[in-house]
Design an enzyme around this catalytic site. Sequence first.
Site, PDB file in Angstrom:
ATOM      1  N   GLN A   1     -50.087  17.501 -22.646  1.00 37.65           N
ATOM      2  CA  GLN A   1     -50.487  16.887 -21.375  1.00 37.65           C
ATOM      3  C   GLN A   1     -51.425  17.825 -20.625  1.00 37.65           C
ATOM      4  OE1 GLN A   1     -47.165  16.441 -18.787  1.00 37.65           O
ATOM      5  NE2 GLN A   1     -48.292  15.412 -17.165  1.00 37.65           N
TER       6      GLN A   1
ATOM      7  N   SER B   1     -52.484  19.846 -15.025  1.00 36.75           N
ATOM      8  CA  SER B   1     -52.608  20.974 -14.091  1.00 36.75           C
ATOM      9  C   SER B   1     -53.823  21.831 -14.402  1.00 36.75           C
ATOM     10  CB  SER B   1     -51.370  21.873 -14.166  1.00 36.75           C
ATOM     11  OG  SER B   1     -50.306  21.318 -13.464  1.00 36.75           O
TER      12      SER B   1
ATOM     13  N   SER C   1     -47.897  22.965 -22.244  1.00 33.40           N
ATOM     14  CA  SER C   1     -46.934  23.213 -23.319  1.00 33.40           C
ATOM     15  C   SER C   1     -47.493  22.685 -24.620  1.00 33.40           C
ATOM     16  CB  SER C   1     -45.635  22.463 -23.072  1.00 33.40           C
ATOM     17  OG  SER C   1     -45.007  22.916 -21.929  1.00 33.40           O
TER      18      SER C   1
ATOM     19  N   GLU D   1     -42.689  10.703 -16.396  1.00 36.29           N
ATOM     20  CA  GLU D   1     -42.217  12.075 -16.540  1.00 36.29           C
ATOM     21  C   GLU D   1     -40.966  12.269 -15.692  1.00 36.29           C
ATOM     22  OE1 GLU D   1     -45.222  14.931 -15.514  1.00 36.29           O
ATOM     23  OE2 GLU D   1     -44.243  16.513 -16.660  1.00 36.29           O
TER      24      GLU D   1
ATOM     25  N   GLU E   1     -42.142  23.025  -1.324  1.00 35.46           N
ATOM     26  CA  GLU E   1     -42.843  22.543  -0.127  1.00 35.46           C
ATOM     27  C   GLU E   1     -43.307  21.114  -0.336  1.00 35.46           C
ATOM     28  OE1 GLU E   1     -43.429  25.531  -1.476  1.00 35.46           O
ATOM     29  OE2 GLU E   1     -42.419  26.664   0.098  1.00 35.46           O
TER      30      GLU E   1
HETATM   31  C1  FAD Z   1     -42.512  27.610 -15.247  1.00 36.54           C
HETATM   32  C2  FAD Z   1     -43.568  26.612 -14.922  1.00 36.54           C
HETATM   33  C3  FAD Z   1     -43.734  25.503 -15.727  1.00 36.54           C
HETATM   34  C4  FAD Z   1     -44.737  24.579 -15.479  1.00 36.54           C
HETATM   35  N1  FAD Z   1     -44.878  23.529 -16.324  1.00 36.54           N
HETATM   36  C5  FAD Z   1     -45.888  22.668 -16.128  1.00 36.54           C
HETATM   37  C6  FAD Z   1     -46.135  21.607 -17.052  1.00 36.54           C
HETATM   38  O1  FAD Z   1     -45.401  21.451 -18.030  1.00 36.54           O
HETATM   39  N2  FAD Z   1     -47.189  20.791 -16.853  1.00 36.54           N
HETATM   40  C7  FAD Z   1     -48.009  20.939 -15.787  1.00 36.54           C
HETATM   41  O2  FAD Z   1     -48.949  20.180 -15.629  1.00 36.54           O
HETATM   42  N3  FAD Z   1     -47.806  21.929 -14.875  1.00 36.54           N
HETATM   43  C8  FAD Z   1     -46.776  22.795 -15.027  1.00 36.54           C
HETATM   44  N4  FAD Z   1     -46.591  23.816 -14.137  1.00 36.54           N
HETATM   45  C9  FAD Z   1     -47.501  23.951 -12.993  1.00 36.54           C
HETATM   46  C10 FAD Z   1     -46.842  23.517 -11.688  1.00 36.54           C
HETATM   47  O3  FAD Z   1     -46.705  22.141 -11.650  1.00 36.54           O
HETATM   48  C11 FAD Z   1     -47.691  24.070 -10.543  1.00 36.54           C
HETATM   49  O4  FAD Z   1     -47.619  25.472 -10.600  1.00 36.54           O
HETATM   50  C12 FAD Z   1     -47.207  23.591  -9.203  1.00 36.54           C
HETATM   51  O5  FAD Z   1     -47.402  22.238  -9.056  1.00 36.54           O
HETATM   52  C13 FAD Z   1     -47.908  24.325  -8.051  1.00 36.54           C
HETATM   53  O6  FAD Z   1     -49.288  24.289  -8.182  1.00 36.54           O
HETATM   54  P1  FAD Z   1     -50.144  25.619  -8.105  1.00 36.54           P
HETATM   55  O7  FAD Z   1     -49.589  26.563  -9.059  1.00 36.54           O
HETATM   56  O8  FAD Z   1     -51.567  25.279  -8.224  1.00 36.54           O
HETATM   57  O9  FAD Z   1     -49.852  26.183  -6.656  1.00 36.54           O
HETATM   58  P2  FAD Z   1     -50.563  25.704  -5.316  1.00 36.54           P
HETATM   59  O10 FAD Z   1     -50.632  24.250  -5.287  1.00 36.54           O
HETATM   60  O11 FAD Z   1     -51.788  26.496  -5.126  1.00 36.54           O
HETATM   61  O12 FAD Z   1     -49.467  26.165  -4.251  1.00 36.54           O
HETATM   62  C14 FAD Z   1     -49.442  27.450  -3.661  1.00 36.54           C
HETATM   63  C15 FAD Z   1     -48.491  27.406  -2.494  1.00 36.54           C
HETATM   64  O13 FAD Z   1     -49.002  26.485  -1.523  1.00 36.54           O
HETATM   65  C16 FAD Z   1     -47.999  25.560  -1.182  1.00 36.54           C
HETATM   66  N5  FAD Z   1     -48.576  24.274  -0.824  1.00 36.54           N
HETATM   67  C17 FAD Z   1     -49.512  23.574  -1.506  1.00 36.54           C
HETATM   68  N6  FAD Z   1     -49.740  22.412  -0.907  1.00 36.54           N
HETATM   69  C18 FAD Z   1     -48.954  22.372   0.195  1.00 36.54           C
HETATM   70  C19 FAD Z   1     -48.729  21.422   1.229  1.00 36.54           C
HETATM   71  N7  FAD Z   1     -49.381  20.261   1.266  1.00 36.54           N
HETATM   72  N8  FAD Z   1     -47.819  21.712   2.202  1.00 36.54           N
HETATM   73  C20 FAD Z   1     -47.146  22.892   2.177  1.00 36.54           C
HETATM   74  N9  FAD Z   1     -47.315  23.818   1.224  1.00 36.54           N
HETATM   75  C21 FAD Z   1     -48.211  23.563   0.252  1.00 36.54           C
HETATM   76  C22 FAD Z   1     -47.156  25.466  -2.420  1.00 36.54           C
HETATM   77  O14 FAD Z   1     -45.878  24.958  -2.147  1.00 36.54           O
HETATM   78  C23 FAD Z   1     -47.117  26.899  -2.865  1.00 36.54           C
HETATM   79  O15 FAD Z   1     -46.163  27.590  -2.141  1.00 36.54           O
HETATM   80  C24 FAD Z   1     -45.592  24.750 -14.360  1.00 36.54           C
HETATM   81  C25 FAD Z   1     -45.405  25.858 -13.524  1.00 36.54           C
HETATM   82  C26 FAD Z   1     -44.420  26.787 -13.786  1.00 36.54           C
HETATM   83  C27 FAD Z   1     -44.249  27.972 -12.878  1.00 36.54           C
END
Ligand code: FAD
Lengths: 421, 373
Positions: free
Chosen positions: A115, A118, A150, A233, A388
Site C-alpha cells: 500500500q 503515506s 510494509s 483497513e 491528535e
Molecule cells: C510504527 C509505524 C507504523 C506505520 N505503519 C504505516 C503503514 O502501514 N502504512 C502507512 O501508510 N503509514 C504507516 N505509518 C505512518 C503513520 O500513519 C504516520 O506516521 C502518521 O499518520 C503521522 O503522520 P506523519 O508521520 O507525517 O506526522 P505528521 O502528520 O507530520 O504529524 C506530526 C505531529 O503533528 C500532529 N498533527 C498533525 N496534524 C494535526 C492536527 N490537525 N491537529 C493536531 N495535531 C496535528 C501529529 O499528531 C503529530 O504529533 C506508520 C507509522 C509508524 C510510526
Amino acid sequence: MTETVSLATEQQVRDDVRDWIALNWNVKLSLSEWRELLADSGWGAPSWPARWYGKGLPATMNSIVEEEFFNAQVVGVTRKGANRLAAQTILAHGTDAHKKRFLRPMLTGAETWCQLFSEPGSGSDLAGAMTRAVRDGDRYIVNGQKVWTSMAHISDWGILLARTDMDVPKHQGLSFFLIDMRQPGIEVRPLRQMNGHASFNEVFFDNAVVNENDRLEDEGDGWRVATTTLLNERRNFDVASKKHTGFDRQEQIYVEEAEEIAVALAPHSWYPQREGRIDLLLPRAIERGKFGDAALRQEIARLFVLQRCREMASQRARAAIEAGGTPGPEGSVGKLAGARVSRECARVHTIISGADAMLDGVDSELNGTVAEIFLSTPANSLAGGTDEIQKNILAERVLGMPKEPRNDVDRPFKGVPKNAL
Amino acid sequence: MQYVLTEEQNAFREMIHRFLEVHSSSSRIRSASLTELGWDRDVWQQLCAEFEVPATCVPEAYGGHGFGLTELAILAEEMGRALYCGPFFGSTVLASLVISNGATDEMKKLLLPELVKGNKLAALAIAETCDRWRAADVTMVATDDGDHWRLNGEKLFVVDGLGADFLIVIARCAAKGEIGIFKVSSRDQSLSRLEMQGIDRTRRMSRVRFNNTQATKISRAGDVGDLVDDALDQATICLCAEMVGGAERLLESAIEYSKVRFQFGRPIGSFQALKHRAADLFVDIELAKAAARCAATAVDDGDENISELASIAKAAASEAYMSAALETVQFYGGIGFTWENDTHLWFRRAKSSEVFLGTADWHRERFIKQIAA
Ligand SMILES: Cc1cc2nc3c(=O)[nH]c(=O)nc-3n(C[C@H](O)[C@H](O)[C@H](O)COP(=O)(O)OP(=O)(O)OC[C@H]3O[C@@H](n4cnc5c(N)ncnc54)[C@H](O)[C@@H]3O)c2cc1C
C-alpha cells in the site's frame, strides 16, 4: 426472529463448507495447487461476489467459514502483504478487466501487494500527497516518494495514491493506480525504527511508469477510492480478532504456509511489544517479588480495568460493524485507549524493572523483550493516525464541536503552504 | 539561597555549551557510541585540558578549582543537553564526589590530583541489586587478611567502569559491618569487568566481579555510610541537572520542528493541541529545573535537608525527562520513531536516567518518610 434466521443460515453455511472440504481438501497438494482450487471454489473469499471468486455471502459469514477451515486444519487463502486491502479496493472500484487480471493471484499468493499511501510530507494529511503522476500518452510517469510501506521489498504490485493535478483543490487532484513494483523506476529501501527493527520501507519513484488502464476510476477521483481502502483497513483491523499463525504440522503444504507466514511476520516480531505486553505485568511483578507492593498492585489493576473496558468497547463496535454498519469514528475510542494502554504499560513495566530498565538486548529481562517494550510503545500513538488526529475526529465528528478553520481545501493545491519536496 | 546563575556562571556554561555543540554533535555521539570504549578520548582530553572539567568542584587543597556543586551541575546540565558520552558522570561526578566526601585527607591528597588532571579515571561500584543505590543496602564484605583488605562478590551498573583506572568500592568491613570505602586497581587480575548492554549506548555500565581482590581502604575508621549517601545525593542532584538539560534540548527540538513541518496547509506548531503539549512539558521541565538548581545551591550553602531536596528533584526530573522524550517522538510523528531521527538517542538516555540512582518511586517514598519523621 432475525436471530433464528441467521442461525439457520449459519448452520447451512457450516454444512456447505464442511461438505466442500470433505470433497476437496487434499493435504498432498502443493500450496499453490490447493490455493488455486480454493480461489476458484469461492470459499477463499465467501463475502465476495460469486462471479469473482466468492460466494456472495454476507460479511458476517467470513468468520464462520474461517472457523470451519481452522477446525479442520485446512489451509486458507494468503494473508500476506496488502493483498486483501487491494482486493477490496479493486472489487469496489475496478473494471472487470482489473478483477480478472488481479483478484485470483491476490488470493493464491502468487502475487504480493503493498500500500503506497503515506509520504514523508503527508502523514496525518494523507490527501496532501505530493508524489506526482504525469500523463504521457496512454501512460503516466511517476516521481516522488512513499514511506512506511510494509512488504514493498517483496511486492509485485502496489496500490498507489498520486497527484495528477496541482491546479485543483487537494482532494480533487489525486488519482489511484495499480503499479507494477518490478520496474527500474522504483527503488525500495528498508526503514529502520528506533527499536532497531526494519519493518517498513521507503519507496522511491524515479520516472516509474504506470499504464492508464491501471488507474482505478477517473483521473482526479483517487481520494474517493483511497477512502474505500482506508475504510476497509479500519474494518479489517476492528474485526480481525485472532491472528492465524499456521498449523504446526509436518506435511509439505503446512510447511509452505508456515514459511509464507514467517516471511510476512518476521519484520513485525516486535508488534506485541508495541501494545505494551500487559500480559507480562502480573507474572513479572510476582517473579520479581514485588506483588506485595500495594502501590504497584494499584497500578497494575488500573491498567487491567482500562484494558477490560477497552475490550468490551471494541466488542460493541465490532458487533455494530458485523450487524452491517460501517466502522464509525467510535473506532477512535479504541485506538486512543490502546495508545494509552501501551504508554501506561511501559511506565508500569519500568516500576517493576527498577534499574534493570536500563538494560538492553540479552542483558534485558526476558531476553530483550522488556527493553523492546520501552522502545516500541511510542508507535501506538502514531501508526494508523496519531492521537491528535483521533482526538480531532472524536471532537468534530462524534461530539459535533465546530471544525478548525481550514486554508488547505478551498484553493488549488499548488497554492497551499507545504513543505518543500 | 542563590536562585539565578551569576554572570560568571553563565559565561562558563556558554563556553562549555559551544564546545559540546561541536564535539558532542549527534553524529559524533552516534559514531562514538559504536566504539568498544563508547566515547572519544580526544574530546575528553580537550575537556580536561581546555576546561579542566574534572577540577571543577574539587577543593583547591587537592588541586581542584574549589567551585561548588552548582558549577558541577551546570556542567552536568550541558553534558546532558548534548548527550555527552564520556567519563564525566562516572569519574568526575560519582567517583570524585565519593572520594571528596568520604575519603581521608591523606587519600584525597593521593587520589584527587590525578583525577583532576584527567590522566586517571575512576568509577564507583556500589549497587548490588537493581533497586538499591544507597550505603545501607550494601552487603559486600571486605575482609582484612592482616596485610590487605580483600573483596569478594559482584557490583552492578558500574558507570564508566570499563574505562576506569581504579574503582571506588563501597563494602562492609568484616568485623563490625561498618560501611567503608575501598580502592581497587582495575588492572588487578582477580577482577572481571563485563559490559552490561544498556538501552542507552551513550552511558556505559559494567558488571564487576571481585574474587579475593586486593583493596585499599580509603575512608577513616568507623562507618562512613552517611558520607557515602551524602555523595550519592550530590551525584543525584547532578544527574537531575543532566536530565533537565536533556529534556530542554528535546523540547527545543520539538518546537523547532513544529515550526517547519506543514500538514493541512499550516505549520503543525499552529495546532493548539501541540501548543498545549509543549506548554505542559515546559511547565514540567521548569519545575524539575528549579528543583535541581535549588538542590545544588543548597549543597553549596551547607543546608541540612539535602536528601529531601535531592529526592524532590529526582522524582520531578524522572517524569519530566521521560515525558519530554515521549512528547518529542509524538511531535515528530512517524519520523520521530525512526533510527535516523536523533530523538531516540535522548529517549534512551531519558529511560535509563529515569531509574538510575533511584526510581521516582523510591525517591518519593524516601522523601515522604523523611518529612513525616
Ligand atoms: C510504527 C509505524 C507504523 C506505520 N505503519 C504505516 C503503514 O502501514 N502504512 C502507512 O501508510 N503509514 C504507516 N505509518 C505512518 C503513520 O500513519 C504516520 O506516521 C502518521 O499518520 C503521522 O503522520 P506523519 O508521520 O507525517 O506526522 P505528521 O502528520 O507530520 O504529524 C506530526 C505531529 O503533528 C500532529 N498533527 C498533525 N496534524 C494535526 C492536527 N490537525 N491537529 C493536531 N495535531 C496535528 C501529529 O499528531 C503529530 O504529533 C506508520 C507509522 C509508524 C510510526
